[in-house]
Scaffold this active site. Sequence first.
Site, mmCIF file in Angstrom:
data_model
loop_
_atom_site.group_PDB
_atom_site.id
_atom_site.type_symbol
_atom_site.label_atom_id
_atom_site.label_comp_id
_atom_site.label_asym_id
_atom_site.label_seq_id
_atom_site.Cartn_x
_atom_site.Cartn_y
_atom_site.Cartn_z
ATOM 1 N N GLU A 9 -4.704 -19.975 2.845
ATOM 2 C CA GLU A 9 -3.440 -20.269 3.530
ATOM 3 C C GLU A 9 -3.594 -20.630 4.996
ATOM 4 O O GLU A 9 -2.913 -21.513 5.492
ATOM 5 C CB GLU A 9 -2.478 -19.060 3.459
ATOM 6 C CG GLU A 9 -1.998 -18.713 2.093
ATOM 7 C CD GLU A 9 -2.658 -17.446 1.611
ATOM 8 O OE1 GLU A 9 -1.948 -16.621 1.061
ATOM 9 O OE2 GLU A 9 -3.873 -17.292 1.802
ATOM 10 N N ASP A 82 -3.582 -15.454 -0.904
ATOM 11 C CA ASP A 82 -3.506 -13.994 -0.931
ATOM 12 C C ASP A 82 -3.292 -13.459 -2.357
ATOM 13 O O ASP A 82 -2.698 -14.134 -3.209
ATOM 14 C CB ASP A 82 -2.366 -13.513 -0.034
ATOM 15 C CG ASP A 82 -2.685 -13.689 1.440
ATOM 16 O OD1 ASP A 82 -3.875 -13.740 1.779
ATOM 17 O OD2 ASP A 82 -1.743 -13.795 2.259
ATOM 18 N N ASP A 84 -1.168 -11.766 -4.132
ATOM 19 C CA ASP A 84 0.165 -11.255 -4.449
ATOM 20 C C ASP A 84 0.989 -12.391 -5.045
ATOM 21 O O ASP A 84 0.471 -13.486 -5.289
ATOM 22 C CB ASP A 84 0.839 -10.666 -3.210
ATOM 23 C CG ASP A 84 0.957 -11.659 -2.054
ATOM 24 O OD1 ASP A 84 0.757 -12.878 -2.274
ATOM 25 O OD2 ASP A 84 1.250 -11.223 -0.924
ATOM 26 N N GLU A 86 3.389 -14.325 -3.856
ATOM 27 C CA GLU A 86 3.497 -15.533 -3.043
ATOM 28 C C GLU A 86 2.180 -16.303 -3.047
ATOM 29 O O GLU A 86 2.159 -17.530 -3.141
ATOM 30 C CB GLU A 86 3.907 -15.178 -1.609
ATOM 31 C CG GLU A 86 5.281 -14.547 -1.481
ATOM 32 C CD GLU A 86 6.389 -15.416 -2.040
ATOM 33 O OE1 GLU A 86 6.408 -16.629 -1.769
ATOM 34 O OE2 GLU A 86 7.259 -14.876 -2.757
ATOM 35 N N TYR A 302 -6.183 -6.111 2.479
ATOM 36 C CA TYR A 302 -4.912 -6.845 2.478
ATOM 37 C C TYR A 302 -3.761 -5.926 2.873
ATOM 38 O O TYR A 302 -3.654 -4.800 2.378
ATOM 39 C CB TYR A 302 -4.664 -7.441 1.095
ATOM 40 C CG TYR A 302 -3.518 -8.419 1.052
ATOM 41 C CD1 TYR A 302 -3.467 -9.495 1.937
ATOM 42 C CD2 TYR A 302 -2.488 -8.271 0.134
ATOM 43 C CE1 TYR A 302 -2.429 -10.396 1.908
ATOM 44 C CE2 TYR A 302 -1.435 -9.182 0.082
ATOM 45 C CZ TYR A 302 -1.416 -10.237 0.976
ATOM 46 O OH TYR A 302 -0.372 -11.135 0.950
ATOM 47 N N ARG A 304 -0.343 -6.341 2.746
ATOM 48 C CA ARG A 304 0.967 -6.332 2.069
ATOM 49 C C ARG A 304 0.787 -5.638 0.732
ATOM 50 O O ARG A 304 0.413 -6.253 -0.264
ATOM 51 C CB ARG A 304 1.509 -7.748 1.898
ATOM 52 C CG ARG A 304 1.839 -8.418 3.221
ATOM 53 C CD ARG A 304 2.519 -9.765 3.050
ATOM 54 N NE ARG A 304 2.785 -10.368 4.343
ATOM 55 C CZ ARG A 304 1.960 -11.199 4.972
ATOM 56 N NH1 ARG A 304 0.800 -11.538 4.404
ATOM 57 N NH2 ARG A 304 2.262 -11.703 6.154
ATOM 58 N N HIS A 348 -3.515 -3.459 -6.528
ATOM 59 C CA HIS A 348 -3.803 -3.612 -5.102
ATOM 60 C C HIS A 348 -4.359 -2.308 -4.550
ATOM 61 O O HIS A 348 -4.225 -1.245 -5.146
ATOM 62 C CB HIS A 348 -2.533 -3.986 -4.332
ATOM 63 C CG HIS A 348 -2.003 -5.330 -4.694
ATOM 64 N ND1 HIS A 348 -0.790 -5.784 -4.264
ATOM 65 C CD2 HIS A 348 -2.522 -6.313 -5.465
ATOM 66 C CE1 HIS A 348 -0.579 -6.995 -4.740
ATOM 67 N NE2 HIS A 348 -1.613 -7.336 -5.476
#
Length: 831
Positions: A9, A82, A84, A86, A302, A304, A348
């Site tokens: 990203e 990432d 997740d 998104e 990570y 989030r 996660h």
Amino acid sequence: MGKKLVVVESPAKAKTINKILGKDFVVESSMGHVRDLPIRTLGVDVEAAFKPKYVLIKGRRKVVDKLKKTAKDCDAIYLAPDPDREGEAIAWHLAAILGEANKDAELLRVQYNEITPSAVKRAFDSPTAIDQHRVDAQQARRVLDRIVGYMVSPMLWRRIRRGLSAGRVQSVALRLLCEREKEIKAFEPEAYWVHGALARKIVTPMDPFHIKLVRVDGKKAEIKSEGDSTAILDDLKGRALKVQGIATKQISKRPPPPYITSSLQQAGSSFHSFSPKRTMALAQSLYEGLDLGQGPEGLITYMRTDSVHLADDAVQACRQFISEKYGNDFCPENPNRYRSRSGAQEAHEAIRPTNVERTPDSLRGKLDPAAHKLYTLIWSRFVACQMAPAKLQQRTVTIEAVKPSEESREFLFNGSTTDIVFPGYMKATGADRKKAEDDAKDRLPELSENEPLVCVEWLAERKETQPPPRYSETSLVGALERNGVGRPSTYAQTVSTLYDRQYAEREKRTMIPSDLGMRVSDLLTETLGDLFNVSFTASMEEKLDRVENGEEDWTAMLGEFYDQFQKWIEKTKAPPADAEEVGRVLGLLTEITEWAPEVQRGKRKYSDESFVASVRKRQDDKGDVSTRQLEALVRIACKYDGQLADVETRLKDMGLESLAEQVRQSRPAEGTLRKLEIAESLESDESTTKFVASLRQQTDMGRALSDAQDKVLNSIILGAADSIPDAKSVLEELGLSLDDIPDDKESGVILEAMKAVSEWNPPTKRGKRTYDDKAFIESLSGYYGRKKFLSERQRGALKRICGRYAEQIPNFEELAKAYDIKVGGKKKSSE
């Protein structure tokens, strides 16, 4: 072997990954999402199983073209956003675009929870396919948010004003804020009295210590009147104190779990006053990688996440570190395990350092101070979570006020001290040192049963029960998380949106809903309370989790939601206005012979005459006229009261008295019109003149100014007070005073000093905006010259820029000391 393309990203992440993978890989950045729903249309075909229509995001064309060009020459394309929802959606969109550019290239998904050589290489050794269930969950969430925002926001435009927005999570967060504010306003404090004493031993050490009254005649001490408080003080006068009993108990205090997104945001605020947005930006930089001398490497996992799970190898490394640094006693026999809340993504990890051996002390001077503070929190919490419990000993002493006679009342006091027997995890967090410092302030001495004591002073303090506290940014995030509303990736953005929409204001460290926010929340709660309900929103999050786990079809979930949503929306539609009432008002308006000229606001034109004609045609064609349109007709009738004889009485006779009263209350006050008249007579710069003209257009349309607009208008008049004849009496007439002019004694001095600057930094461009120090200082000088003061935000920007040019400003050190100006300072977008 052909080239291999890796897409992540962000540029910072690309730099770190490129360093790890080496020259056989080309690493590029997508700059986040590349496709999304269109801005100006719904972009969802509800009839075709909610099929989204994706378009390139504005400003991403060059990025996508570069990626496509690079992809054409590659044998393999690794999609590495990432780990997740998104990130999975970004990978899916990139696969669609880059797969078209090179149909022969292999498309591979790689995921890693930390950006370290071992983790990244392990991920690239075992690539996977894109997780379609996770993509579907993201699509469902995006479509849900679009449907709610696109179909609810227009109701706010109709009922309150254009440009407002509603959001599936945003509006629930606003509702929590507003409901808390109503609780605070409705709260009625009750007085109560707290009694105690300052006591000391008869023999050394004779340092006084505090004790608290806990029981009166065997019952809990609850004193709720001044009379009872006075009677107790009178009853205690002259009494001696004696130790009645001493109780000790051992307490084992378990370490807290490692940080997740919400708890890290709360810690960032509590310890360092970081906003959630600031905390996440710092965590992002630590995750993506910083160059510590041997190339960039990620420092934390990570950030989030809502899971407290930890990788086994990280736990083992931490336990070994604890044994070596603190000793075997500090490392429990078995690793500590923590349970995540229901619905957390256990795949996660919690937020932890990528290398426990990289202590905060080893990074001192290598990290930005703020980033170092956040890393210290994360490292300390991770190490602590795998340490042995702290063992404490609590000593509670019960002290009686000796009764002068058998009939006298019995008063018992308590004092307590907690000693650390074994610090355990507190050694890593520094809590043991803090506790020792706190204990030193008011510690109980060693006492024995039946030991007499001296009362230095009887104490009594009146207090009041307190309303619930306002939410801070982080406590609001905590409330959202506890209720299952939103996800780690959305918390900071939700808070920012409330500020951006002007639904909430920041006061010190608390969030206060604005008047606009209260109106919006009240309307949404009144009309769509079931939709913007905490439990309903949480249930939708659970369904999205089920979609991600492959337990529910995303289009079926949306279909079920949409059926219910349509029923709720249908109830919000106001019935049409009474046709006879509309006809009577239209008949009244036929008497107007001279209409106000058409005005333009932005791209739209407004004409009373044209509007009345359009409503007349609609009624002639047997179409419904809305209540809002009827209200507009009444507003126009009141506006032309000079041409319509006795208009208010006639509207009353038509049965429209309440509507006319509502219009009257929303019209601009006479004082506002007088302020505009004064402001229009002043010599002002172009932007001020345009602003005043826009206010005039608004009042000409019969609409009052907002509080914010009125405040700016006041500042324009106050700033030009020197040029207003008989200013004191004029300001008094307007309800203003020269005392309202801010006392700004520093801006003029700093601006004068800035005249010495001869070499300015070149302008820089970010997006469509250009930032030019010289031009900005010139604009501030002009503003200050007119008003003799700058706003707090303008003064802050002035000081930052001044600090950049320290070397060119004579006697800068004295200036900096006098006005708290720091040398250097990076450009900020607010300037």
